[in-house]
Motif scaffolding. Structure first.
Motif, PDB file in Angstrom:
ATOM      1  N   GLU A   1     -14.205   2.982   8.164  1.00  0.00           N
ATOM      2  CA  GLU A   1     -13.066   3.788   8.607  1.00  0.00           C
ATOM      3  C   GLU A   1     -11.790   2.975   8.782  1.00  0.00           C
ATOM      4  OE1 GLU A   1     -11.263   4.230  11.618  1.00  0.00           O
ATOM      5  OE2 GLU A   1     -12.183   2.549  12.662  1.00  0.00           O
ATOM      6  N   ILE A   2     -11.906   1.703   9.184  1.00  0.00           N
ATOM      7  CA  ILE A   2     -10.665   0.960   9.447  1.00  0.00           C
ATOM      8  C   ILE A   2      -9.973   0.581   8.136  1.00  0.00           C
ATOM      9  CG2 ILE A   2     -11.663  -1.382   9.712  1.00  0.00           C
ATOM     10  CD1 ILE A   2      -8.779   0.241  11.765  1.00  0.00           C
ATOM     11  N   ALA A   3     -10.755   0.349   7.079  1.00  0.00           N
ATOM     12  CA  ALA A   3     -10.134   0.083   5.773  1.00  0.00           C
ATOM     13  C   ALA A   3      -9.377   1.336   5.319  1.00  0.00           C
ATOM     14  CB  ALA A   3     -11.197  -0.315   4.754  1.00  0.00           C
TER      15      ALA A   3
ATOM     16  N   ARG B   1      -4.250   4.267   4.391  1.00  0.00           N
ATOM     17  CA  ARG B   1      -3.361   5.427   4.635  1.00  0.00           C
ATOM     18  C   ARG B   1      -1.967   4.960   5.058  1.00  0.00           C
ATOM     19  NH1 ARG B   1      -8.146   8.956   7.412  1.00  0.00           N
ATOM     20  NH2 ARG B   1      -8.667  10.109   5.521  1.00  0.00           N
ATOM     21  N   ALA B   2      -1.929   3.984   5.959  1.00  0.00           N
ATOM     22  CA  ALA B   2      -0.621   3.495   6.430  1.00  0.00           C
ATOM     23  C   ALA B   2       0.144   2.838   5.283  1.00  0.00           C
ATOM     24  CB  ALA B   2      -0.815   2.509   7.582  1.00  0.00           C
ATOM     25  N   LEU B   3      -0.573   2.099   4.439  1.00  0.00           N
ATOM     26  CA  LEU B   3       0.086   1.435   3.305  1.00  0.00           C
ATOM     27  C   LEU B   3       0.712   2.472   2.381  1.00  0.00           C
ATOM     28  CD1 LEU B   3      -2.576  -1.322   2.575  1.00  0.00           C
ATOM     29  CD2 LEU B   3      -0.238  -1.708   3.386  1.00  0.00           C
ATOM     30  N   ARG B   4      -0.048   3.546   2.106  1.00  0.00           N
ATOM     31  CA  ARG B   4       0.497   4.574   1.202  1.00  0.00           C
ATOM     32  C   ARG B   4       1.738   5.207   1.813  1.00  0.00           C
ATOM     33  NH1 ARG B   4      -3.829   6.893  -1.732  1.00  0.00           N
ATOM     34  NH2 ARG B   4      -3.278   5.153  -3.064  1.00  0.00           N
ATOM     35  N   GLU B   5       1.698   5.482   3.115  1.00  0.00           N
ATOM     36  CA  GLU B   5       2.882   6.078   3.756  1.00  0.00           C
ATOM     37  C   GLU B   5       4.083   5.140   3.696  1.00  0.00           C
ATOM     38  OE1 GLU B   5       2.008   7.639   7.668  1.00  0.00           O
ATOM     39  OE2 GLU B   5       0.233   8.693   6.943  1.00  0.00           O
ATOM     40  N   GLU B   6       3.821   3.843   3.720  1.00  0.00           N
ATOM     41  CA  GLU B   6       4.913   2.849   3.652  1.00  0.00           C
ATOM     42  C   GLU B   6       5.364   2.587   2.221  1.00  0.00           C
ATOM     43  OE1 GLU B   6       6.425   0.410   6.007  1.00  0.00           O
ATOM     44  OE2 GLU B   6       5.876   1.885   7.499  1.00  0.00           O
ATOM     45  N   GLY B   7       4.656   3.155   1.240  1.00  0.00           N
ATOM     46  CA  GLY B   7       5.002   2.888  -0.154  1.00  0.00           C
ATOM     47  C   GLY B   7       4.577   1.503  -0.625  1.00  0.00           C
ATOM     48  N   ILE B   8       3.528   0.960   0.022  1.00  0.00           N
ATOM     49  CA  ILE B   8       3.012  -0.367  -0.361  1.00  0.00           C
ATOM     50  C   ILE B   8       1.692  -0.164  -1.112  1.00  0.00           C
ATOM     51  CG2 ILE B   8       2.149  -2.584   0.517  1.00  0.00           C
ATOM     52  CD1 ILE B   8       3.898  -2.095   3.043  1.00  0.00           C
ATOM     53  N   ARG B   9       1.501  -0.892  -2.209  1.00  0.00           N
ATOM     54  CA  ARG B   9       0.264  -0.759  -2.975  1.00  0.00           C
ATOM     55  C   ARG B   9      -0.909  -1.331  -2.172  1.00  0.00           C
ATOM     56  NH1 ARG B   9      -0.713   0.762  -8.058  1.00  0.00           N
ATOM     57  NH2 ARG B   9      -2.601  -0.192  -8.910  1.00  0.00           N
ATOM     58  N   SER B  10      -2.053  -0.646  -2.230  1.00  0.00           N
ATOM     59  CA  SER B  10      -3.207  -1.119  -1.450  1.00  0.00           C
ATOM     60  C   SER B  10      -4.303  -1.636  -2.369  1.00  0.00           C
ATOM     61  CB  SER B  10      -3.767   0.018  -0.596  1.00  0.00           C
ATOM     62  OG  SER B  10      -4.141   1.112  -1.410  1.00  0.00           O
TER      63      SER B  10
ATOM     64  N   VAL C   1      -8.425  -3.235  -1.917  1.00  0.00           N
ATOM     65  CA  VAL C   1      -9.486  -3.383  -0.914  1.00  0.00           C
ATOM     66  C   VAL C   1     -10.644  -4.165  -1.518  1.00  0.00           C
ATOM     67  CG1 VAL C   1     -10.698  -1.188  -1.456  1.00  0.00           C
ATOM     68  CG2 VAL C   1     -10.813  -2.103   0.860  1.00  0.00           C
ATOM     69  N   ILE C   2     -11.341  -4.923  -0.672  1.00  0.00           N
ATOM     70  CA  ILE C   2     -12.552  -5.608  -1.140  1.00  0.00           C
ATOM     71  C   ILE C   2     -13.751  -4.735  -0.818  1.00  0.00           C
ATOM     72  CG2 ILE C   2     -11.665  -7.962  -0.948  1.00  0.00           C
ATOM     73  CD1 ILE C   2     -13.099  -8.165   1.789  1.00  0.00           C
ATOM     74  N   TYR C   3     -14.838  -4.927  -1.546  1.00  0.00           N
ATOM     75  CA  TYR C   3     -16.072  -4.201  -1.204  1.00  0.00           C
ATOM     76  C   TYR C   3     -17.283  -5.034  -1.585  1.00  0.00           C
ATOM     77  CZ  TYR C   3     -16.312  -3.081  -6.209  1.00  0.00           C
ATOM     78  OH  TYR C   3     -16.369  -3.176  -7.576  1.00  0.00           O
ATOM     79  N   SER C   4     -18.360  -4.799  -0.845  1.00  0.00           N
ATOM     80  CA  SER C   4     -19.652  -5.422  -1.153  1.00  0.00           C
ATOM     81  C   SER C   4     -20.440  -4.440  -2.009  1.00  0.00           C
ATOM     82  CB  SER C   4     -20.402  -5.703   0.144  1.00  0.00           C
ATOM     83  OG  SER C   4     -20.780  -4.467   0.721  1.00  0.00           O
ATOM     84  N   ASP C   5     -21.550  -4.876  -2.578  1.00  0.00           N
ATOM     85  CA  ASP C   5     -22.327  -3.995  -3.469  1.00  0.00           C
ATOM     86  C   ASP C   5     -22.647  -2.622  -2.864  1.00  0.00           C
ATOM     87  OD1 ASP C   5     -22.187  -5.765  -5.542  1.00  0.00           O
ATOM     88  OD2 ASP C   5     -24.067  -6.779  -5.007  1.00  0.00           O
ATOM     89  N   PRO C   6     -23.206  -2.571  -1.643  1.00  0.00           N
ATOM     90  CA  PRO C   6     -23.541  -1.225  -1.146  1.00  0.00           C
ATOM     91  C   PRO C   6     -22.313  -0.350  -0.854  1.00  0.00           C
ATOM     92  CG  PRO C   6     -24.144  -2.909   0.462  1.00  0.00           C
ATOM     93  CD  PRO C   6     -23.698  -3.624  -0.757  1.00  0.00           C
ATOM     94  N   ASP C   7     -21.137  -0.969  -0.801  1.00  0.00           N
ATOM     95  CA  ASP C   7     -19.916  -0.207  -0.492  1.00  0.00           C
ATOM     96  C   ASP C   7     -19.133   0.201  -1.739  1.00  0.00           C
ATOM     97  OD1 ASP C   7     -20.287  -0.209   2.222  1.00  0.00           O
ATOM     98  OD2 ASP C   7     -19.046  -1.985   2.576  1.00  0.00           O
ATOM     99  N   ARG C   8     -19.728   0.026  -2.922  1.00  0.00           N
ATOM    100  CA  ARG C   8     -18.897   0.217  -4.129  1.00  0.00           C
ATOM    101  C   ARG C   8     -18.420   1.652  -4.297  1.00  0.00           C
ATOM    102  NH1 ARG C   8     -23.967  -0.510  -5.561  1.00  0.00           N
ATOM    103  NH2 ARG C   8     -24.988   0.938  -6.964  1.00  0.00           N
ATOM    104  N   ARG C   9     -19.108   2.600  -3.648  1.00  0.00           N
ATOM    105  CA  ARG C   9     -18.610   3.984  -3.688  1.00  0.00           C
ATOM    106  C   ARG C   9     -18.092   4.423  -2.315  1.00  0.00           C
ATOM    107  NH1 ARG C   9     -22.547   4.543  -7.838  1.00  0.00           N
ATOM    108  NH2 ARG C   9     -24.257   4.751  -6.365  1.00  0.00           N
ATOM    109  N   GLY C  10     -17.689   3.454  -1.520  1.00  0.00           N
ATOM    110  CA  GLY C  10     -17.182   3.766  -0.182  1.00  0.00           C
ATOM    111  C   GLY C  10     -15.870   4.532  -0.252  1.00  0.00           C
TER     112      GLY C  10
END
Ligand code: ADP
Length: 514
Positions: A20-22, A27-36, A38-47
């Motif tokens: 949830e924190i990622a 969300r905040a980055l998108r509102e600021e117009g900043i490209r986001s 994110v990193i992910y581990s194998d089990p999170d690839r569809r997070g």
């Protein structure tokens, strides 16, 4: 405003977290117009975070130490992809001074305080010395490590029982021991030192007076690079299970405007004493007589930051982004008084009526509550697989009302709309809490939830056998799928050991946080 601090515009930010924190940061980055990114581990690839970010990069396999805790690899990734900054979220590397120093050295902005501030606040005795020196009351006790049992015995006699032994490098309640009487001190001293050594590679411990039935009340602060520090009011976080927060609200039901002013002033002093910048939280214990004492400072965004956002109308993540780019805090951050009341419940994939055992599996059905005054900060969606590898918090449900009663009514209504099927969650516990006279009246202290659970109060609503069977079937299918994915048959032995591992909550976390 200091004109020598230039505005450093971020075009892309790497989010070094999950769940949830990622999602919150993206969300905040998108509102600021900043490209986001994110990193992910194998089990999170569809997070959910991977689905929502503009870019996503695999960082490693499931184990946190091989993925989300790979500091140097994360910093190098940020450089490779042209990210200007890293947002660490909470947990994992968020309070790791070496990581933030590495970011500074490699020319990637760390969205948080300086590594020096993180290091100082990471030592309980150093921070106590500094904060006491700044004129803020700290929990009575020592500011030096106790080198021998003899020193511990003598110090306990001086301050009087009951006492708390704590690891100087402490966190997550590790190396902490309550000692009620002289008889228990020697054993507790040895146990605290060995646990501290095993957990932190540093076995030094010190002693505090034990405060009886306190509340946990904390103050949100923000500091910019131009020397301005503001306090945004308090959060009441007394509803804890084994020292882990479960429900938070703002404002505290017992904090008067006068006490708020005093606590906010103390928090600002504490932050100034380390030249603090960015978002931070100063935690206090508030005793039944109304005295408050500095407990510790968390040098990051907290899980429970949304309750402050709901009653101030501010966006703390966007504030963090602004500060990290060199922006000055404006007048909108000054002299704030809470507008209405907000409550947050943490939804964990755990069974609250079977020892809070983790409940991994597939979320078969999910319906979030909506409507007036309801906010969901979730890291999952219908169909998500909840893995046993990480902190089991799935989402936070936050409600706002014009006063505490309306917030409670909305919480009850929102929980009635909420459906999560396929796994167990802590939701039934919240429904039971809403029937509890002490919770409803705001009669809280940090041991209250544990006492009520031990006494068998807060019984769940009756639920059908069919629901139990659905959860069991979903869990079995999840484990079979996992075994298939890893190429090994779902052997009974393997399955059993996985569950045993899942029962040890600490083994699931990267870094403890609260
Ligand atoms: P950690 O950093 O290991 O989480 P803290 O110092 O933040 O440890 O304390 C964790 C929790 O333990 C607090 O929220 C409070 O519930 C309890 N606690 C800590 N110190 C005291 C104390 N001196 N008296 C009473 N309770 C305490």
């Amino acid at each position: 405003m200091n004109p020598s601090i230039p505005f450093r515009e971020f075009k892309k930010v790497l989010v070094a977290n999950r769940g949830e924190i990622a999602v919150r940061v993206i969300r905040a980055l998108r509102e600021e117009g900043i490209r986001s990114a994110v990193i992910y581990s194998d089990p999170d690839r569809r997070g959910l975070a991977v689905l929502l970010a503009d870019e996503a990069y695999r960082i490693g396999p499931a184990a946190s130490r091989d993925s989300y805790l790979q500091g140097p690899a994360i910093v190098e990734l940020a450089r490779e992809i042209g990210a200007d900054a890293i947002h660490p979220g909470y947990g994992f590397l968020a309070e790791n001074a070496e990581f933030s120093e590495l970011c500074e050295k490699r020319g990637v902005s760390f969205i948080g305080p300086s590594s020096a501030a993180i290091a100082t606040m990471g030592s309980k005795i150093e921070s106590r010395r500094l904060i006491a020196g700044a004129g803020v009351p700290v929990v009575p006790g020592g500011t030096d490590a106790l080198e021998t049992v003899g020193e511990a015995v003598a110090f306990a006699e001086e301050i009087g029982y009951p006492v708390m032994l704590k690891a100087t490098a402490g966190g997550g309640g590790k190396g902490m021991r309550l000692v009620l009487e002289p008889d228990g001190l020697k054993g507790a001293y040895r146990a605290a030192r060995s646990e501290a050594g095993a957990s932190f590679g540093n076995d030094s411990v010190y002693m505090e007076k034990y405060i009886e039935r306190p509340r946990h009340v904390e103050v949100q602060i923000l500091g910019d690079e131009h020397g301005k520090v503001v306090a945004l009011g308090e959060r009441e976080c007394s509803l804890q299970r084994r020292h882990q927060k479960v429900v938070e609200e703002s404002p505290s039901p017992v904090v008067t405007p006068e006490l708020r002013r005093e606590m906010c002033e103390a928090a600002v002093k504490a932050a100034r004493s380390v030249g603090y910048t960015n978002a931070g939280t100063v935690e206090f214990l508030l005793d039944p007589s109304g005295e408050f004492y500095f407990l510790e400072m968390n040098t990051r965004l907290q899980v429970e930051h949304p309750v402050t956002e709901m009653v101030t109308g501010l966006d703390l993540v966007r504030a963090q982004l602004g500060i990290a780019q060199g922006r000055a805090l404006g007048e909108e951050y000054e002299a704030l008084q809470p507008n209405g009341h907000a409550i947050e419940v943490r939804i964990y994939a755990e069974d609250p009526y079977h020892g809070f055992v983790p409940s991994p599996g597939r979320i078969e059905r999910l319906r979030w509550p909506e409507g007036p005054g309801v906010r969901n900060d979730a890291g999952v969606y219908e169909g998500s697989e909840v893995s046993i590898h990480y902190d089991p918090m799935l989402a936070k449900l936050i409600v706002w009302g014009r006063d505490r009663q309306q917030a409670m009514d909305r919480l009850a209504r929102a929980l009635a709309e909420l459906r999560i099927e396929g796994i167990h969650t802590t939701v039934p516990l919240f429904r039971a809490l809403l029937q509890d006279v002490d919770f409803v009246a705001g009669n809280l202290d940090i041991g209250m939830l544990d006492r009520k659970l031990a006494a068998g109060e807060l019984a769940p609503e009756r639920h059908s056998e069919f629901e139990d069977l659905a959860v069991i079937a979903a869990s079995l299918e999840h484990l079979a799928n996992q075994a298939r994915a890893s190429g090994s048959p779902a052997k009974r032995g393997g399955r059993r050991s996985q569950w045993r591992h899942a029962g040890r909550r600490d083994s699931l976390r990267g870094e403890p946080w609260s």
